[in-house]
Enzyme design. Structure first.
Site, PDB file in Angstrom:
ATOM      1  N   ASN A   1     -10.036  -0.077  -0.440  1.00 39.51           N
ATOM      2  CA  ASN A   1      -8.576  -0.001  -0.394  1.00 39.51           C
ATOM      3  C   ASN A   1      -8.011  -0.564  -1.698  1.00 39.51           C
ATOM      4  O   ASN A   1      -8.082  -1.762  -1.936  1.00 39.51           O
ATOM      5  CB  ASN A   1      -8.073  -0.796   0.814  1.00 39.51           C
ATOM      6  CG  ASN A   1      -6.559  -0.715   0.974  1.00 39.51           C
ATOM      7  OD1 ASN A   1      -5.850  -0.224   0.095  1.00 39.51           O
ATOM      8  ND2 ASN A   1      -6.068  -1.215   2.101  1.00 39.51           N
TER       9      ASN A   1
ATOM     10  N   HIS B   1      -3.318   7.385   2.493  1.00 42.37           N
ATOM     11  CA  HIS B   1      -3.679   6.091   1.912  1.00 42.37           C
ATOM     12  C   HIS B   1      -5.125   5.790   2.288  1.00 42.37           C
ATOM     13  O   HIS B   1      -5.515   5.917   3.444  1.00 42.37           O
ATOM     14  CB  HIS B   1      -2.736   5.023   2.454  1.00 42.37           C
ATOM     15  CG  HIS B   1      -3.154   3.632   2.124  1.00 42.37           C
ATOM     16  ND1 HIS B   1      -3.604   3.275   0.867  1.00 42.37           N
ATOM     17  CD2 HIS B   1      -3.201   2.499   2.878  1.00 42.37           C
ATOM     18  CE1 HIS B   1      -3.897   1.975   0.869  1.00 42.37           C
ATOM     19  NE2 HIS B   1      -3.663   1.490   2.077  1.00 42.37           N
TER      20      HIS B   1
ATOM     21  N   CYS C   1       0.815  -1.225   0.000  1.00 45.61           N
ATOM     22  CA  CYS C   1       0.000   0.000   0.000  1.00 45.61           C
ATOM     23  C   CYS C   1       0.847   1.273   0.000  1.00 45.61           C
ATOM     24  O   CYS C   1       0.361   2.340  -0.376  1.00 45.61           O
ATOM     25  CB  CYS C   1      -0.945   0.004   1.196  1.00 45.61           C
ATOM     26  SG  CYS C   1      -2.069  -1.399   1.185  1.00 45.61           S
TER      27      CYS C   1
HETATM   28  N1  ACO Z   1     -18.891  -8.311   8.409  1.00 48.39           N
HETATM   29  C1  ACO Z   1     -19.472  -8.560   9.585  1.00 48.39           C
HETATM   30  N2  ACO Z   1     -18.797  -8.953  10.684  1.00 48.39           N
HETATM   31  C2  ACO Z   1     -17.465  -9.079  10.569  1.00 48.39           C
HETATM   32  C3  ACO Z   1     -16.799  -8.827   9.373  1.00 48.39           C
HETATM   33  C4  ACO Z   1     -17.553  -8.427   8.266  1.00 48.39           C
HETATM   34  N3  ACO Z   1     -17.020  -8.151   7.058  1.00 48.39           N
HETATM   35  N4  ACO Z   1     -15.466  -9.026   9.560  1.00 48.39           N
HETATM   36  C5  ACO Z   1     -15.311  -9.391  10.841  1.00 48.39           C
HETATM   37  N5  ACO Z   1     -16.525  -9.425  11.445  1.00 48.39           N
HETATM   38  C6  ACO Z   1     -16.848  -9.781  12.833  1.00 48.39           C
HETATM   39  C7  ACO Z   1     -15.778 -10.611  13.466  1.00 48.39           C
HETATM   40  O1  ACO Z   1     -15.946 -11.964  13.155  1.00 48.39           O
HETATM   41  C8  ACO Z   1     -16.032 -10.314  14.920  1.00 48.39           C
HETATM   42  O2  ACO Z   1     -17.118 -11.088  15.352  1.00 48.39           O
HETATM   43  P1  ACO Z   1     -17.143 -11.735  16.839  1.00 48.39           P
HETATM   44  O3  ACO Z   1     -17.118 -10.568  17.766  1.00 48.39           O
HETATM   45  O4  ACO Z   1     -18.424 -12.496  16.824  1.00 48.39           O
HETATM   46  O5  ACO Z   1     -15.908 -12.577  16.902  1.00 48.39           O
HETATM   47  C9  ACO Z   1     -16.475  -8.872  14.926  1.00 48.39           C
HETATM   48  O6  ACO Z   1     -16.908  -8.582  13.594  1.00 48.39           O
HETATM   49  C10 ACO Z   1     -15.379  -7.918  15.309  1.00 48.39           C
HETATM   50  O7  ACO Z   1     -14.227  -8.285  14.536  1.00 48.39           O
HETATM   51  P2  ACO Z   1     -12.902  -7.501  14.677  1.00 48.39           P
HETATM   52  O8  ACO Z   1     -11.887  -8.086  13.765  1.00 48.39           O
HETATM   53  O9  ACO Z   1     -12.568  -7.346  16.118  1.00 48.39           O
HETATM   54  O10 ACO Z   1     -13.379  -6.103  14.089  1.00 48.39           O
HETATM   55  P3  ACO Z   1     -12.625  -4.744  14.127  1.00 48.39           P
HETATM   56  O11 ACO Z   1     -13.408  -3.739  14.871  1.00 48.39           O
HETATM   57  O12 ACO Z   1     -11.183  -4.888  14.482  1.00 48.39           O
HETATM   58  O13 ACO Z   1     -12.706  -4.332  12.595  1.00 48.39           O
HETATM   59  C11 ACO Z   1     -11.308  -4.302  10.655  1.00 48.39           C
HETATM   60  C12 ACO Z   1     -12.093  -5.151  11.617  1.00 48.39           C
HETATM   61  C13 ACO Z   1     -12.284  -3.363   9.940  1.00 48.39           C
HETATM   62  C14 ACO Z   1     -10.605  -5.171   9.645  1.00 48.39           C
HETATM   63  C15 ACO Z   1     -10.305  -3.461  11.480  1.00 48.39           C
HETATM   64  O14 ACO Z   1      -9.531  -4.295  12.295  1.00 48.39           O
HETATM   65  C16 ACO Z   1      -9.411  -2.656  10.609  1.00 48.39           C
HETATM   66  O15 ACO Z   1      -9.819  -1.700  10.006  1.00 48.39           O
HETATM   67  N6  ACO Z   1      -8.121  -2.998  10.570  1.00 48.39           N
HETATM   68  C17 ACO Z   1      -7.193  -2.343   9.682  1.00 48.39           C
HETATM   69  C18 ACO Z   1      -7.073  -3.213   8.526  1.00 48.39           C
HETATM   70  C19 ACO Z   1      -6.900  -2.511   7.225  1.00 48.39           C
HETATM   71  O16 ACO Z   1      -7.354  -1.425   6.954  1.00 48.39           O
HETATM   72  N7  ACO Z   1      -6.212  -3.209   6.382  1.00 48.39           N
HETATM   73  C20 ACO Z   1      -5.988  -2.741   5.071  1.00 48.39           C
HETATM   74  C21 ACO Z   1      -4.661  -3.091   4.646  1.00 48.39           C
HETATM   75  S1  ACO Z   1      -3.468  -2.322   5.633  1.00 48.39           S
HETATM   76  C22 ACO Z   1      -3.398  -0.820   5.130  1.00 48.39           C
HETATM   77  O17 ACO Z   1      -3.651  -0.568   3.982  1.00 48.39           O
HETATM   78  C23 ACO Z   1      -3.005   0.177   6.101  1.00 48.39           C
END
Ligand code: ACO
Length: 324
Positions: free
Chosen positions: A281, A251, A115
């Site tokens: 993204n 980004h 990224c």
């Molecule tokens: N739809 C519905 N529920 C979901 C989904 C989805 N797509 N994905 C995960 N869940 C559920 C999980 O299973 C979990 O359920 P549970 O509580 O029953 O176990 C719940 O939602 C919470 O999951 P978390 O992973 O704790 O959710 P979080 O609040 O951390 O959000 C996310 C997840 C959006 C991926 C977040 O961690 C994030 O934004 N991380 C950064 C990742 C990113 O942006 N990566 C891109 C590449 S890196 C970069 O470019 C910088």
């Protein structure tokens, strides 16, 4: 040190025609529009058509940037493509773009910094221009990230999309461009974090392509600190402060990360360019796509002070400050 300066002459973007909304995704994986919008700010992403490859997206964005600059391929002597989704393991996608644009002179190569690729590529082009290795570069970030996704993994497949963005950078004219150009850049990486965001395949390890794997919370945890670190570093090198910035072009990974960085840096939301809602993204394409949007709609204007930043797999991260 050199008194040479690299200016950004034009930008351009390209998104594939097909749009996939959150509602459509929710028909195939257990997710919802509400969850995706609340956690990421993403509403839709574009998906490349069958047979439409990263080099096609890159070529389209490159053409747009050339059109916006009033230039032809004869005026370019360097093409850099930042991508994690090359058409083939080799040759470099940049050489395929070179071929598609009908360029037989100069040089073309890829940069792999996930990224952060566009920020790495701009910094590389800036260095090539300042050292005299190139005079005018077409710098492209292009991805068909949809091809790396495990479409059964709701934790990753909702986050990414396909697209390309490009910039033409060239040696500044000392008389007319005195204050313009790339003022400072900072690039960083720390490979100890490789397994927090990676693809579980590759020619040397599995002889296959693999799928994106991510520890979302871990990525989130590091992102804001790494972004602010490089932004402050670039400001210090260039002698500016956050208050001097006209535009922050981050980004486009996730609106919550962007908001978090904006708050920590003290940048008001009206100075932050956000396009993640419309294309998700797109990895190396996200910063130039956001730039192209804000230039086309008249927000970023000649003379503005613009901060680009990105962070991604590796981890890699970086920032570039530009007087537009
Ligand atoms: N739809 C519905 N529920 C979901 C989904 C989805 N797509 N994905 C995960 N869940 C559920 C999980 O299973 C979990 O359920 P549970 O509580 O029953 O176990 C719940 O939602 C919470 O999951 P978390 O992973 O704790 O959710 P979080 O609040 O951390 O959000 C996310 C997840 C959006 C991926 C977040 O961690 C994030 O934004 N991380 C950064 C990742 C990113 O942006 N990566 C891109 C590449 S890196 C970069 O470019 C910088």
């Amino acid at each position: 040190m050199t008194d040479k300066r690299t200016i950004v002459r034009s930008v351009g973007g390209y998104l594939p025609a097909r749009i996939m909304t959150n509602e459509e995704l929710a028909k195939t994986v257990d997710t919802s529009d509400e969850w995706i919008v609340q956690r990421t700010g993403i509403r839709e992403r574009h998906i490349a058509a069958e047979g439409e490859n990263t080099s096609d997206l890159a070529t389209a964005a490159g053409r747009k940037a050339m059109e916006n600059a009033g230039l032809t391929i004869a005026d370019i002597d360097l093409i850099i493509v930042a991508t994690t989704t090359p058409d083939m393991t080799f040759p470099a996608t940049a050489t395929l773009v070179q071929h598609k644009l009908g360029m037989h002179h100069g040089m073309a190569f890829d940069i792999q910094a996930v990224c952060s690729g566009f920020v790495y590529a701009m910094t590389t082009a800036d260095s090539f221009i300042k050292t005299g290795l190139a005079r005018r570069a077409l710098v492209i970030g292009a991805e068909t990230f949809s091809r790396l996704l495990d479409w059964t993994d709701r934790g990753t497949c909702v986050l990414f999309g396909d697209g390309a963005g490009a910039a033409i950078v060239e040696l500044a004219d000392k008389d007319t461009d005195a204050k313009r150009g790339i003022l400072a850049s900072a690039l960083r990486s720390d490979g100890q974090h490789w397994n927090k965001l990676y693809v579980d395949g590759g020619p040397s390890s599995t002889m296959s392509v693999g799928h994106v794997r991510m520890e979302g919370k871990e990525v989130f945890k590091h992102a804001v600190g790494m972004i602010t670190d490089v932004v402050y570093s670039v400001l210090e090198t260039s002698g500016y402060t956050v208050a001097d910035l006209d535009w922050f072009v981050p980004h486009q990974a996730n609106k919550r990360i962007i908001d978090g960085a904006g708050v920590k840096l003290g940048i008001p939301p009206e100075k932050v360019v956000i396009t993640v809602d419309r294309h998700a993204n797109t990895s190396a394409a996200s910063v130039p796509l956001a730039l192209a949007t804000a230039v086309a709609d008249g927000r970023i204007k000649r003379g503005d002070l613009v901060m680009l930043e990105a962070m991604g797999g590796g981890f890699t991260w970086g920032a570039t400050l530009i007087r537009w």
